[in-house]
Design a protein around this motif. Structure first.
Motif, PDB file in Angstrom:
ATOM      1  N   ARG A 110       0.840  -1.212   0.000  1.00  0.00           N
ATOM      2  CA  ARG A 110       0.000   0.000   0.000  1.00  0.00           C
ATOM      3  C   ARG A 110       0.868   1.252   0.000  1.00  0.00           C
ATOM      4  O   ARG A 110       0.621   2.208  -0.719  1.00  0.00           O
ATOM      5  N   LEU A 111       1.902   1.211   0.863  1.00  0.00           N
ATOM      6  CA  LEU A 111       2.756   2.398   0.990  1.00  0.00           C
ATOM      7  C   LEU A 111       3.509   2.675  -0.305  1.00  0.00           C
ATOM      8  O   LEU A 111       3.637   3.828  -0.740  1.00  0.00           O
TER       9      LEU A 111
ATOM     10  N   VAL B 183       1.576   4.808  -2.836  1.00  0.00           N
ATOM     11  CA  VAL B 183       1.101   6.197  -2.620  1.00  0.00           C
ATOM     12  C   VAL B 183       2.241   7.190  -2.408  1.00  0.00           C
ATOM     13  O   VAL B 183       2.966   7.160  -1.510  1.00  0.00           O
TER      14      VAL B 183
ATOM     15  N   LYS C 159       7.290   8.972   3.413  1.00  0.00           N
ATOM     16  CA  LYS C 159       7.252   7.607   2.873  1.00  0.00           C
ATOM     17  C   LYS C 159       8.419   6.784   3.413  1.00  0.00           C
ATOM     18  O   LYS C 159       8.249   5.649   3.845  1.00  0.00           O
TER      19      LYS C 159
ATOM     20  N   ILE D  26      -1.657   5.845   6.159  1.00  0.00           N
ATOM     21  CA  ILE D  26      -1.673   5.929   4.691  1.00  0.00           C
ATOM     22  C   ILE D  26      -2.926   6.648   4.210  1.00  0.00           C
ATOM     23  O   ILE D  26      -2.891   7.434   3.259  1.00  0.00           O
ATOM     24  N   ASP D  27      -4.032   6.391   4.899  1.00  0.00           N
ATOM     25  CA  ASP D  27      -5.268   7.100   4.537  1.00  0.00           C
ATOM     26  C   ASP D  27      -5.076   8.614   4.711  1.00  0.00           C
ATOM     27  O   ASP D  27      -5.510   9.413   3.878  1.00  0.00           O
TER      28      ASP D  27
ATOM     29  N   ARG E  23      -2.248  10.162   4.553  1.00  0.00           N
ATOM     30  CA  ARG E  23      -1.303  10.562   3.514  1.00  0.00           C
ATOM     31  C   ARG E  23      -2.019  10.901   2.202  1.00  0.00           C
ATOM     32  O   ARG E  23      -1.655  11.839   1.503  1.00  0.00           O
ATOM     33  N   LEU E  24      -3.073  10.121   1.926  1.00  0.00           N
ATOM     34  CA  LEU E  24      -3.830  10.360   0.695  1.00  0.00           C
ATOM     35  C   LEU E  24      -4.594  11.678   0.759  1.00  0.00           C
ATOM     36  O   LEU E  24      -5.009  12.215  -0.259  1.00  0.00           O
TER      37      LEU E  24
END
Lengths: 288, 288
Positions: free
Chosen positions: A284-285, A288, B193, B214-215, B217-218
């Motif tokens: 996932r990382l 993105v 990252k 990550i969510d 990050r988006l």
């Protein structure tokens, strides 16, 4: 683990064993100059203290990390000692070595009007460490059988049952997952005099001096008696007292650091396993 | 004072001036790799950090000492930043340098049910530093105009008035004697990252990883917008924001240490005078 888990070789005996209060020990016989269990001297202290602070900080982080994964255990350091014994130095130089994020410090001074309107354990319960935290009590509920007894702040019929109440209270904490490290710090009358005199010589130390300290000093025999009763009646298997001689600050700091390390090692912790799929998260990382 | 009070020569400009948010600065233009105002490099950091931690600890002790003599002033460090910006590292390596006795740390995560049942500033007010203390907010009331806004947790009609409310709240704190040091920590998307990837490589770092990171990050663009509004609307004369680039951890730690030192120096403290007769106490002590 970046360090082997053995006791440093400068210790001939584990402090938790060596310093543990044993029935029959008399407060009047404690040698505050001694350095029990330690074969090194002052010149060994700076390097060893720095190394052990690092080890302590690692274990503290592990305790904190585990609490994030649901472990509810915590540690409580109880520091009791006469003025100038060095409680503040332990907070600064030993506890100060670990991450403030995981430390809950509380000093127990003269109770406020609100605190006095409650049971004496009320303010203590409010200050207990949360899961994963190290609570530090600078003085504690033991004031309620020390200064309170010496100054007759309540009648004997009130303080007398407190020893048993405190044992029951601590048993409850231990059952709930709190490891209690109780430390009675002893400084000699002569050394106390030197330390008080130093506070009167240095303008940056005046704030630590309180004329009441001399009044307490005059009550030394009554305090010895109260400390003796405290040790005799509240050193239990689940929350034993440790006797730390404090005339040599470098020794007391090293010894209490080891007591904390040993207590944390006793929790048999490891880093908590992930509660997510590591490989899936890497993918996932990467995206993105 | 054991150290001269000048800014270390490795700084070309005072961080409190150099890093202060100025109207017109765009979050999207912030270079997280930069080291504004600093002429040294990473190799200078360990020695300088240790020296300045000592200076910070001295000033913290003086703040605490003055509170014992009735001074009600305090300091509040507000740390805001995206995941991995290094808030925890500041707590550990900068705040960790001073005495835990004088520090009140509070992390503001997802509000509890009880907290949600109150005004959003309720939990914040409860965590304010006492006189003489340094409060550390790891996240803060600004979450209520950041994550709350980005995730639409309340409608715009609710979060919109908060900027003015927060300004009024902070004005009240400042009037009451709290110096507020607000730090917005910026890490680049690339560096974030790398840091998240590192957490996924090391079992001793798993506990710091949260798939929700990550969510978040988006939602970077939405966060940039929310940070911009926060800076534009809540950087006041009495409680300005500072922009700290955080891709280089050694820089962000040095910079925030200087911000704290400068804030404490601004209080123009000295050691409090004795509230007793020093010579009389020396005589009393000599006699017992």
């Amino acid at each position: 683990m970046t360090e082997p888990d053995a006791l440093p070789s400068l210790w001939s005996h584990e402090p938790r064993v060596q310093l543990r209060f044993r029935a029959g020990v008399k407060v009047a016989d404690i040698d505050a100059d001694a350095t029990p269990g330690f074969r090194g001297d002052k010149s060994d202290a700076p390097t060893l203290q720095a190394e052990r602070n690092t080890r302590f900080a690692e274990l503290q982080e592990m305790l904190y990390a585990n609490s994030r994964a649901g472990d509810t255990r915590s540690l409580l350091l109880v520091l009791q000692g006469m003025d100038t014994a060095g409680k503040g130095g332990i907070v600064k130089h030993v506890v100060g070595g670990c991450n403030p994020q995981g430390v809950q410090y509380r000093s127990f001074g003269k109770p406020t009007a609100e605190e006095l309107s409650h049971h004496y354990l009320w303010r203590v319960r409010k200050a207990l460490p949360a899961a994963g935290h190290i609570g530090v009590f600078d003085r504690s509920h033991y004031e309620d059988v020390l200064i309170v007894r010496v100054h007759n702040l309540v009648p004997p019929g009130v303080w007398e049952p407190r020893y048993d109440e405190i044992n029951a209270f601590e048993r409850e904490l231990v059952s709930a997952g709190t490891t209690i490290v109780k430390v009675a710090m002893f400084v000699s009358l002569d050394e106390q005099k030197k330390r008080l005199a130093e506070r009167l010589e240095r303008p940056d130390k005046y704030w630590k001096y309180n004329p009441g300290d001399i009044d307490e000093r005059l009550k030394w025999p009554a305090y010895q008696q109260a400390y003796q009763a405290m040790l005799d009646r509240t050193s239990t298997d689940y929350a034993p007292w440790h006797i730390v001689p404090c005339n040599r600050k470098w020794y007391s700091r090293l010894a209490i650091t080891e007591l904390l390390i040993e207590a944390l090692k006793g929790l048999n912790m490891s880093w908590p396993p992930p509660d997510f799929d590591v490989e899936a998260e890497k993918k996932r990382l990467a995206a993105v």
